[in-house]
Design an enzyme around this catalytic site. Structure first.
Site, short mmCIF file in Angstrom:
data_model
loop_
_atom_site.label_atom_id
_atom_site.label_comp_id
_atom_site.label_asym_id
_atom_site.label_seq_id
_atom_site.Cartn_x
_atom_site.Cartn_y
_atom_site.Cartn_z
CB CYS A 10 -0.98 -0.01 1.16
SG CYS A 10 -0.28 0.22 2.81
NE ARG A 16 -4.45 1.34 1.57
CZ ARG A 16 -4.30 2.04 0.45
NH1 ARG A 16 -5.18 1.91 -0.53
NH2 ARG A 16 -3.28 2.86 0.30
CG ASP A 127 -5.06 5.18 2.93
OD1 ASP A 127 -5.20 4.75 4.10
OD2 ASP A 127 -4.06 5.80 2.56
#
Length: 159
Positions: A10, A16, A127
């Site tokens: 990420c 994440r 996100d």
């Protein structure tokens, strides 16, 4: 036989991708495949390098029984040759990782996480950093969906 190596990516490697690493690690352990599959995570930026996962993501993951133990690191070009699969959380991460690749073989290793999701139709893993608790829960829902299908795919390759 060498291990099948999976890298989740990420942006900052604090929400994440460490959560994906934690969820996938748990699934791999349930299947007793730790000796055959290696899991790591990284970010496309170095801003959070050395930091643990975001406390909100760690708490949401812990509520589901996952431990997030990794420390943030930035992806390096050598990761593309070292890992068998590099899985990105969104389009920007995908593009940034592809920009690091040096050849077709490395580009073919880069996949979008949501391509593995079957229960959810999201195109990217959003996100959750600037949002509320619901965002972290949604990310975990996506990760549980995609990681289970990813593991099935890898198990086929290992057999």
């Amino acid at each position: 036989m060498s291990k099948f190596r999976v890298l989740f990516v990420c942006m900052g490697n604090i929400c994440r991708s460490p959560a994906a690493e934690g969820v996938f690690t748990s699934l791999v352990a349930e299947e007793e495949l730790e000796d055959r599959i290696e899991i790591d995570s990284a970010g496309t930026i170095s801003f959070h390098e050395g930091n643990p996962a975001d406390p909100r993501m760690s708490a949401a993951a812990a509520d589901r029984g996952y431990k997030l133990t990794s420390r943030a690191r930035q992806i390096k070009q050598k990761d593309l040759s070292a890992f068998d699969l590099v899985i990105t959380m969104d389009d920007d991460n995908y593009d940034n990782v592809l920009a690091l690749s040096e050849d077709k073989q490395e580009r073919e290793k880069v996949k979008s996480f949501c391509d593995y999701c079957k229960e959810h139709s999201d195109q990217t893993v959003p996100d959750p950093y600037y949002g509320g608790a619901d965002g972290f829960e949604h990310v975990l829902d996506l990760l549980e969906d995609g990681c289970s299908n990813l593991l099935m795919d890898i198990k086929k390759q290992l057999s």
